[in-house]
Design an enzyme around this catalytic site. Sequence first.
Site: not given
Ligand code: DSN
Length: 426
Positions: A47, A49, A193, A219, A222, A228
Amino acid sequence: MQHDDLLFDIIARERERQMRGIELIASENFVSDQVLAAMGSVLTNKYAEGYPGKRYYGGCEVVDEAEELARERLKKLFSAEYVNVQPHSGAQANMAVFMACLHAGDKFLGLNLAHGGHLSHGSPVNFSGLMFHALEYNVRESDGRVDYEQLEQIARAERPKLIIAGASAYSREWDYARIRSVADEIGAIFMVDMAHPAGLIAAGLLDNPLLHAHIVTSTTHKTLRGPRGGVILMGKDFPNPWGKTTPKGEVKMMSQLLDSAVFPGTQGGPLEHVIAAKAVAFGEALTPEFKDYQIQVKRNASAMAEAFIDAGYKIISGGTDNHCMLLDLRTKFPDITGKVAEKALVSADITTNKNMVPFDNRSAFQTSGLRFGTPAVTTRGLKEKDMPVIVELIDRVLHDPESDRVISSVREEVNKMMSKYQLFAW
Ligand code: DSN
């Protein structure tokens, strides 16, 4: 304790599914063994925080080092002055920005979800649309590109406090400077984003939005090929222009507001095992091999788009500048929905997702489109020459999506093809 055969059998079957198929979901990728090892490490037990050096728990001195490493590497990767590596996901990162920049009910402007935008950029069923006043801009019907004139008109007429660029299904470069200019004109904060193209941006193959936006979110799983998770970045810190004050009446810098919005505003304990895996991925992204990988992702996407066009399909905007593309099925197969196409392709071990196309006449559950991306197949080792082969396999399935015979013969070819490409070292 008894070995959990049931659960580990599920994991083994998912591993097998990932190995035997062609993965074309634009937002997915395969992480390295080091990223996987960090994620499955003992850091999950801790933990922590708070932030490095300022935690609410004892014994954080080691995980502090992992979080600092992630922060330093991420700053270097995007030339950022400020980063926060704690958001559990992209949606959480976006939520923190909303919390830091807006009051409930404030207006903001984002790309229409049905035109390639994202759920957390104003969908009426998401916190962004439920708690704030969402306005949307579209892509143009004529060429499938962002309608910057419409964006400017709405911005000037409605004066939103926040303008968002970025998308889930948009294959073109953005004109960040143009959006920043209208944001400055109306005194709005400009957020990008970059979740989808972050890896290409890190490799210098697309414009760095940190040079134009006040705040950037992403994110990490990707094109960036990490675990993730989410992150928030700023090229330069700045005093909060809205005079949004703390309960004690102090005006804060945006970095302070963002940190507080992540913790304790919207999250509790950070996932230090995931943050450690982010550090590994950012380290990998700083290597020359990562740039070569991203060059190949882009080449593969262009080759795939070209092969689709040659086979008579319509790609929204006519091509791609990045890793993904959106196919409008109506040109070649007006009677096949995205839902039917997705199901047939998945049965042939080709994974993709149905997606609305701009000005779609079908619902989000049926759709007229399919979204494809090349990050995952490029990690597997596929090259430009393989893209027309994949498109031909897809085309065979779409010609006859109800035929078990066609699906099983395509699946056999897919499995044979992918057996040549290593995926896991274990
Ligand atoms: N689910 C993601 C995507 O596939 O682009 C976006 O949140």
